[in-house]
Design a protein around this motif. Structure first.
Motif, PDB file in Angstrom:
ATOM      1  N   LYS A 298       4.145   7.221   1.667  1.00  0.00           N
ATOM      2  CA  LYS A 298       4.614   6.154   2.551  1.00  0.00           C
ATOM      3  C   LYS A 298       4.170   4.811   1.977  1.00  0.00           C
ATOM      4  O   LYS A 298       3.089   4.703   1.398  1.00  0.00           O
TER       5      LYS A 298
ATOM      6  N   ASP B  89      -4.925   6.409  -0.999  1.00  0.00           N
ATOM      7  CA  ASP B  89      -4.194   5.163  -0.747  1.00  0.00           C
ATOM      8  C   ASP B  89      -4.322   4.265  -1.973  1.00  0.00           C
ATOM      9  O   ASP B  89      -5.428   3.994  -2.442  1.00  0.00           O
TER      10      ASP B  89
ATOM     11  N   SER C  19       0.837  -1.193   0.000  1.00  0.00           N
ATOM     12  CA  SER C  19       0.000   0.000   0.000  1.00  0.00           C
ATOM     13  C   SER C  19       0.876   1.249   0.000  1.00  0.00           C
ATOM     14  O   SER C  19       1.855   1.331   0.732  1.00  0.00           O
TER      15      SER C  19
ATOM     16  N   GLY D  50       1.454  -5.697   4.061  1.00  0.00           N
ATOM     17  CA  GLY D  50       0.688  -6.525   4.983  1.00  0.00           C
ATOM     18  C   GLY D  50       0.060  -7.715   4.296  1.00  0.00           C
ATOM     19  O   GLY D  50      -0.154  -7.716   3.089  1.00  0.00           O
TER      20      GLY D  50
ATOM     21  N   LYS E 115       3.423   0.731   2.889  1.00  0.00           N
ATOM     22  CA  LYS E 115       3.182  -0.272   3.922  1.00  0.00           C
ATOM     23  C   LYS E 115       3.003  -1.631   3.254  1.00  0.00           C
ATOM     24  O   LYS E 115       2.568  -1.716   2.095  1.00  0.00           O
TER      25      LYS E 115
ATOM     26  N   ASP F  94      -3.932  -5.319   8.019  1.00  0.00           N
ATOM     27  CA  ASP F  94      -2.535  -5.060   8.382  1.00  0.00           C
ATOM     28  C   ASP F  94      -2.048  -3.701   7.896  1.00  0.00           C
ATOM     29  O   ASP F  94      -1.038  -3.202   8.377  1.00  0.00           O
ATOM     30  N   LEU F  95      -2.755  -3.133   6.913  1.00  0.00           N
ATOM     31  CA  LEU F  95      -2.323  -1.871   6.327  1.00  0.00           C
ATOM     32  C   LEU F  95      -2.885  -0.665   7.068  1.00  0.00           C
ATOM     33  O   LEU F  95      -2.485   0.467   6.791  1.00  0.00           O
TER      34      LEU F  95
END
Length: 264
Positions: free
Chosen positions: A253, A210, A23, A257, A255, A262-263
């Protein structure tokens, strides 16, 4: 105990046997766009210096060193700052922060003292909409505003039967540019660049600012490399498309997961 929406997110998993979600979200893109539109150089300089805007604002308003600002105070300042950018008044800020009306009214007054060009820009676009009923931003997007039936006693007393909604006027130019123009532009470029790797990872979803990829785990670094290649040039792509040079960098940023939960 996770909330029901979070429980649902735990069930979104990769289509690949050994897969993860990658992500990428733009960091404070509304604040960056707001700074660009209002041309407040105090805000612009803070962003260029990499300052934590919310700690800075909390520090200034609470009259205490930045190192002494608590996470709760930062969170309240963040909610209030985004509320002002989104066009909220003191009443709405009070509902969202849990602070009383006068605290929120004072916060707004002090915010505008810190960033006077923000107040000036809000006043200018209010006048423009009152005059023309619309605003056109530098991408060529025209935003049309509608009038609503007067609902406040002071309006009735002045003989005002309908009016534009100030929160709409403050919010729409920022949101339309951030998530209606800039983010879609970069999604398109990301999609084009990532198509050659569709057997390794896929662009599968977007939520506001996102962007999410479904990726075979061994190709995570390749996916990140593609993201970096495209998004490191966001400011240049804006200039190439609309001939506008952004005064603030647009950061992001990444991420990783196993599930969408998890994100978060």
């Amino acid at each position: 105990q996770p909330s029901p929406p979070s429980l649902v997110k735990q069930h979104f998993v990769s289509r690949f046997d050994n897969g993860v979600f990658v992500s990428v979200d733009f960091s404070q893109i509304e604040v960056v766009v707001f700074a660009q539109l209002c041309k407040d150089y105090t805000l612009i300089n803070l962003l260029n210096e990499g300052k934590d805007i919310h700690i800075y604002i909390a520090s200034q308003i609470l009259n205490k060193p930045e190192t002494e600002v608590t996470p709760e105070e930062r969170s309240t300042a963040k909610t209030s700052t985004f509320g002002i950018i989104y066009g909220n008044g003191a009443k709405t800020l009070s509902e969202r922060t849990g602070r009383d009306y006068m605290w929120c009214k004072t916060f707004m007054e002090q915010f505008y003292k810190l960033f006077p060009m923000a107040k000036r820009w809000h006043e200018e676009i209010q006048k423009e909409v009152e005059l023309n009923g619309e605003i056109t931003n530098f991408t060529g997007r025209t935003i049309f505003f509608k009038k609503y039936e007067a609902k406040y006693e002071w309006q009735v007393n002045k003989g005002i039967t309908e009016s534009y909604n100030p929160p709409d006027i403050k919010n729409y130019p920022v949101q339309s540019l951030a998530t209606g123009d800039i983010v879609p532009l970069m999604i398109g470029l990301l999609f084009r660049e990532s198509m050659q790797y569709r057997d390794k990872f896929l662009l599968v979803n977007t939520v506001h600012d996102d962007i999410q990829f479904d990726c075979i785990e061994e190709n995570v670094e390749l996916c990140k490399k593609v993201i970096k290649k495209v998004l490191d040039n966001t400011v240049e792509e804006i200039y190439n498309r609309w001939n506008i040079r952004f005064l603030v960098p647009i950061n992001y940023k990444i991420k990783i997961g196993k599930t969408l939960y998890d994100l978060t």
